[in-house]
Design an enzyme around this catalytic site. Structure first.
Site, PDB file in Angstrom:
ATOM      1  CB  THR A   1      -0.790   0.015   1.180  1.00 39.60           C
ATOM      2  OG1 THR A   1      -0.946   1.275   1.403  1.00 39.60           O
ATOM      3  CG2 THR A   1       0.270  -1.069   2.177  1.00 39.60           C
ATOM      4  CG  ASP A   2      -1.369   4.693  -1.413  1.00 34.76           C
ATOM      5  OD1 ASP A   2      -1.849   4.436   0.049  1.00 34.76           O
ATOM      6  OD2 ASP A   2      -1.809   6.430  -1.674  1.00 34.76           O
ATOM      7  CD  GLU A   3      -3.604   3.367   4.407  1.00 38.49           C
ATOM      8  OE1 GLU A   3      -3.632   2.865   5.613  1.00 38.49           O
ATOM      9  OE2 GLU A   3      -5.012   3.053   3.744  1.00 38.49           O
TER      10      GLU A   3
ATOM     11  CE1 TYR B   1      -3.235  -2.634   5.694  1.00 38.07           C
ATOM     12  CE2 TYR B   1      -3.167  -0.468   5.488  1.00 38.07           C
ATOM     13  CZ  TYR B   1      -3.253  -1.988   4.474  1.00 38.07           C
ATOM     14  OH  TYR B   1      -3.600  -2.050   3.354  1.00 38.07           O
TER      15      TYR B   1
ATOM     16  CE  LYS C   1      -0.067  -4.962   2.842  1.00 34.64           C
ATOM     17  NZ  LYS C   1       0.011  -5.452   2.279  1.00 34.64           N
TER      18      LYS C   1
HETATM   19  P1  NAD Z   1      -9.506  -7.259   2.647  1.00 28.33           P
HETATM   20  O1  NAD Z   1      -9.251  -6.943   3.737  1.00 28.33           O
HETATM   21  O2  NAD Z   1     -11.114  -7.397   1.233  1.00 28.33           O
HETATM   22  O3  NAD Z   1      -9.332  -8.761   1.984  1.00 28.33           O
HETATM   23  C1  NAD Z   1      -8.329  -9.536   2.856  1.00 28.33           C
HETATM   24  C2  NAD Z   1      -8.712 -10.972   2.390  1.00 28.33           C
HETATM   25  O4  NAD Z   1      -7.097 -11.078   2.841  1.00 28.33           O
HETATM   26  C3  NAD Z   1      -9.570 -12.011   3.140  1.00 28.33           C
HETATM   27  O5  NAD Z   1     -10.448 -12.671   2.443  1.00 28.33           O
HETATM   28  C4  NAD Z   1      -9.380 -12.459   3.560  1.00 28.33           C
HETATM   29  O6  NAD Z   1     -10.037 -13.631   4.546  1.00 28.33           O
HETATM   30  C5  NAD Z   1      -8.208 -12.849   3.546  1.00 28.33           C
HETATM   31  N1  NAD Z   1      -6.767 -13.506   4.773  1.00 28.33           N
HETATM   32  C6  NAD Z   1      -7.114 -12.288   5.680  1.00 28.33           C
HETATM   33  N2  NAD Z   1      -5.932 -12.891   6.966  1.00 28.33           N
HETATM   34  C7  NAD Z   1      -5.573 -14.235   5.935  1.00 28.33           C
HETATM   35  C8  NAD Z   1      -4.643 -15.242   6.622  1.00 28.33           C
HETATM   36  N3  NAD Z   1      -3.861 -14.993   7.833  1.00 28.33           N
HETATM   37  N4  NAD Z   1      -4.942 -16.363   5.703  1.00 28.33           N
HETATM   38  C9  NAD Z   1      -4.913 -16.024   4.835  1.00 28.33           C
HETATM   39  N5  NAD Z   1      -5.508 -15.107   4.406  1.00 28.33           N
HETATM   40  C10 NAD Z   1      -6.328 -13.959   4.716  1.00 28.33           C
HETATM   41  O7  NAD Z   1      -8.190  -6.615   1.746  1.00 28.33           O
HETATM   42  P2  NAD Z   1      -8.674  -5.757   0.218  1.00 28.33           P
HETATM   43  O8  NAD Z   1      -8.448  -4.367   0.169  1.00 28.33           O
HETATM   44  O9  NAD Z   1      -8.574  -6.720  -1.184  1.00 28.33           O
HETATM   45  O10 NAD Z   1      -6.849  -5.595  -0.098  1.00 28.33           O
HETATM   46  C11 NAD Z   1      -6.196  -6.581  -0.032  1.00 28.33           C
HETATM   47  C12 NAD Z   1      -4.430  -6.285  -0.244  1.00 28.33           C
HETATM   48  O11 NAD Z   1      -3.749  -5.081  -0.812  1.00 28.33           O
HETATM   49  C13 NAD Z   1      -3.860  -6.088   1.509  1.00 28.33           C
HETATM   50  O12 NAD Z   1      -2.219  -6.860   1.581  1.00 28.33           O
HETATM   51  C14 NAD Z   1      -3.667  -4.729   1.730  1.00 28.33           C
HETATM   52  O13 NAD Z   1      -2.586  -4.011   2.267  1.00 28.33           O
HETATM   53  C15 NAD Z   1      -3.273  -4.628   0.165  1.00 28.33           C
HETATM   54  N6  NAD Z   1      -4.363  -2.408  -0.485  1.00 28.33           N
HETATM   55  C16 NAD Z   1      -5.388  -2.405  -0.371  1.00 28.33           C
HETATM   56  C17 NAD Z   1      -5.715  -1.407  -1.008  1.00 28.33           C
HETATM   57  C18 NAD Z   1      -7.503  -1.052  -1.028  1.00 28.33           C
HETATM   58  O14 NAD Z   1      -7.795   0.089  -1.456  1.00 28.33           O
HETATM   59  N7  NAD Z   1      -7.545  -1.908  -0.123  1.00 28.33           N
HETATM   60  C19 NAD Z   1      -5.233  -0.393  -1.251  1.00 28.33           C
HETATM   61  C20 NAD Z   1      -3.699  -1.024  -1.518  1.00 28.33           C
HETATM   62  C21 NAD Z   1      -2.775  -2.124  -0.964  1.00 28.33           C
HETATM   63  P1  TYD Z   2     -10.603   3.900   4.770  1.00 26.85           P
HETATM   64  O1  TYD Z   2     -11.200   3.458   3.410  1.00 26.85           O
HETATM   65  O2  TYD Z   2     -10.753   3.544   6.481  1.00 26.85           O
HETATM   66  O3  TYD Z   2      -8.988   3.795   4.048  1.00 26.85           O
HETATM   67  P2  TYD Z   2      -7.626   3.988   4.482  1.00 26.85           P
HETATM   68  O4  TYD Z   2      -8.254   4.695   5.689  1.00 26.85           O
HETATM   69  O5  TYD Z   2      -7.021   2.833   4.025  1.00 26.85           O
HETATM   70  O6  TYD Z   2      -7.153   5.272   2.946  1.00 26.85           O
HETATM   71  O7  TYD Z   2     -10.959   5.640   4.204  1.00 26.85           O
HETATM   72  C1  TYD Z   2     -11.231   5.882   3.640  1.00 26.85           C
HETATM   73  C2  TYD Z   2     -10.515   7.855   4.088  1.00 26.85           C
HETATM   74  O8  TYD Z   2     -11.946   8.103   4.734  1.00 26.85           O
HETATM   75  C3  TYD Z   2      -9.577   7.870   4.916  1.00 26.85           C
HETATM   76  O9  TYD Z   2      -9.164   9.696   5.499  1.00 26.85           O
HETATM   77  C4  TYD Z   2     -10.746   8.083   6.191  1.00 26.85           C
HETATM   78  C5  TYD Z   2     -12.584   8.111   6.525  1.00 26.85           C
HETATM   79  N1  TYD Z   2     -13.632   7.862   6.610  1.00 26.85           N
HETATM   80  C6  TYD Z   2     -14.682   8.515   6.907  1.00 26.85           C
HETATM   81  O10 TYD Z   2     -14.261   9.925   6.872  1.00 26.85           O
HETATM   82  N2  TYD Z   2     -15.447   8.055   7.968  1.00 26.85           N
HETATM   83  C7  TYD Z   2     -15.654   6.669   7.954  1.00 26.85           C
HETATM   84  O11 TYD Z   2     -16.673   6.331   8.056  1.00 26.85           O
HETATM   85  C8  TYD Z   2     -14.661   5.915   7.374  1.00 26.85           C
HETATM   86  C9  TYD Z   2     -14.548   3.593   6.953  1.00 26.85           C
HETATM   87  C10 TYD Z   2     -13.864   6.253   6.325  1.00 26.85           C
END
Ligand code: NAD
Ligand code: TYD
Length: 350
Positions: free
Chosen positions: A131-133, A157, A161
């Protein structure tokens, strides 16, 4: 023909990736290893189970003996590690789960992949989805994050990561395991669990419930349509250099309040009736340690691997809202069970 081990393939991005890959490369084999935590949902893969080239294994990436068996049974040439605890708010209340899956899990998976690579699977490569975070928070005039921006994670988180990214890097430099790391900005699209901002706002608005905005709503995120993220990972797998990291992002910065207002107006158009959805916006207490701004410079991926996002945000957000409107059963199931408890705890009401 490739054999991919995709971890976390029942989650939001993982499920979109499994679907993308099997459609794009129908001859390839995809093994999906997922523990099915609260965020994993086999409904995200409806229709995929029937594919002969797809295998689902319920299991934990922290389980070394399960991983050993899996790498013995299958000759894997590509590991794509999505499995993670992914929600910042949950990491604030339960950081231990993040240390376990994101750090210990990535370590266990690296060890298993490295053993396979030294043995029967010499072509095995490991792509770690991050992630960019990990880069921390930007000021309003700072340039976007590049691959050379120093790591400065601020939440449990992002810290977990960041730690996993460092392990992946070390397995390349120390053992020579061919690894690739991608650092992507915030994703949106179908199948996203409704604890995250965009699906949460869509679903609350549909029921005329409050739309919770943390702090002043001016925090900035750089949003990318999930399919463009999948295409970015595909590009890195096809042409990325081992040991390198690639940023993926949409060059698409929005304040939270502007995003929420946009979703409200989209719903007013697609589902007219009742008052304007913007009336539901409710400012609430800020998230502790809330990063102010994220923005990604994806220039390296664009220049070296010819990637560019296909979706404009204006188009992607309408497509996303439409998807949630057209899948009421998915929405209903996603919001049952654990979600209701979580919501009550996080927001103080149902
Ligand atoms: P998500 O929470 O929707 O899905 C995570 C999945 O991993 C779930 O299906 C869960 O059951 C599985 N999981 C959790 N713990 C596990 C374990 N110990 N063993 C096996 N499976 C397990 O997450 P997402 O939003 O789809 O993100 C996927 C990846 O992309 C993550 O690594 C996250 O850090 C990264 N990412 C997400 C975003 C975003 O905006 N959602 C952006 C950049 C990177
Ligand atoms: P989120 O979807 O949790 O992603 P991330 O924190 O990983 O960027 O949140 C996106 C942005 O929205 C973040 O600045 C937090 C804000 N947010 C709210 O203002 N209200 C909410 O209920 C949630 C879940 C997020």
């Amino acid at each position: 023909m490739k054999t991919l081990l995709v971890t976390g393939g029942a989650g939001f991005i993982g499920a979109n990736f499994v679907r993308y890959w099997l459609e794009r490369y129908p001859g390839d084999r995809v093994i999906n290893l997922d523990a099915l935590t609260y965020a994993g949902n086999l409904e995200n893969l409806k229709g995929v189970e029937a594919n002969d080239n797809y295998r689902f294994v319920r299991g934990d990436i922290c389980d070394a003996s399960l991983l050993r068996t899996l790498f013995d049974e299958e000759v894997v040439d590509t590991v794509v590690n999505f499995a993670a605890e992914s929600h910042v708010d949950r990491s604030i209340t339960d950081p231990g789960a993040f240390v376990r899956t994101n750090i210990e899990g990535t370590f266990t998976l690296l060890e298993a992949a490295a053993n396979a690579w030294r043995g029967d699977a010499p072509d095995c490569r490991f792509l770690h989805v991050s992630t960019d975070e990990v880069y921390g928070s930007l000021g309003p005039d700072d340039p976007p994050f590049t691959e050379r921006t120093p790591y400065a994670p601020n939440s449990p988180y992002s810290a977990s990561k960041a730690a996993s990214d460092h392990l992946v890097r070390a397995w390349f430099h120390t053992y020579g395991l061919p690894v690739l790391t991608t650092n992507c900005s915030n994703n949106y699209g179908p199948y996203q669990f409704p604890e995250k901002l965009i699906p949460l706002v869509i679903m609350n608005a549909l029921e005329d419930r409050p739309l919770p905005i943390y702090g002043d709503g001016k925090n900035v995120r750089d949003w990318l349509y999930v399919e463009d993220h999948c295409r970015g990972i595909d590009a890195v797998l096809a042409g990325g250099r081992a040991g390198e990291t690639y940023n993926i992002g949409g060059c698409n910065e929005w304040t939270n309040i502007d995003i929420v207002a946009r979703i409200c107006r989209t719903l007013d158009e697609l589902r007219p009736g009742g008052g304007p959805k913007e009336d539901l916006i409710t400012y609430i207490k800020d998230r502790p340690g809330h990063d102010r701004r994220y923005a990604i410079d994806a220039g390296k991926l664009m220049r070296e691997l010819d990637w560019a996002p296909l979706y404009q945000f204006e188009q992607g957000i309408v497509k996303t809202v439409q998807w949630y409107l057209e899948h009421p059963a998915w929405v209903e199931h996603a919001r049952s069970g654990d979600y209701r408890n979580y919501y009550r705890q996080q927001y103080g009401h149902n």
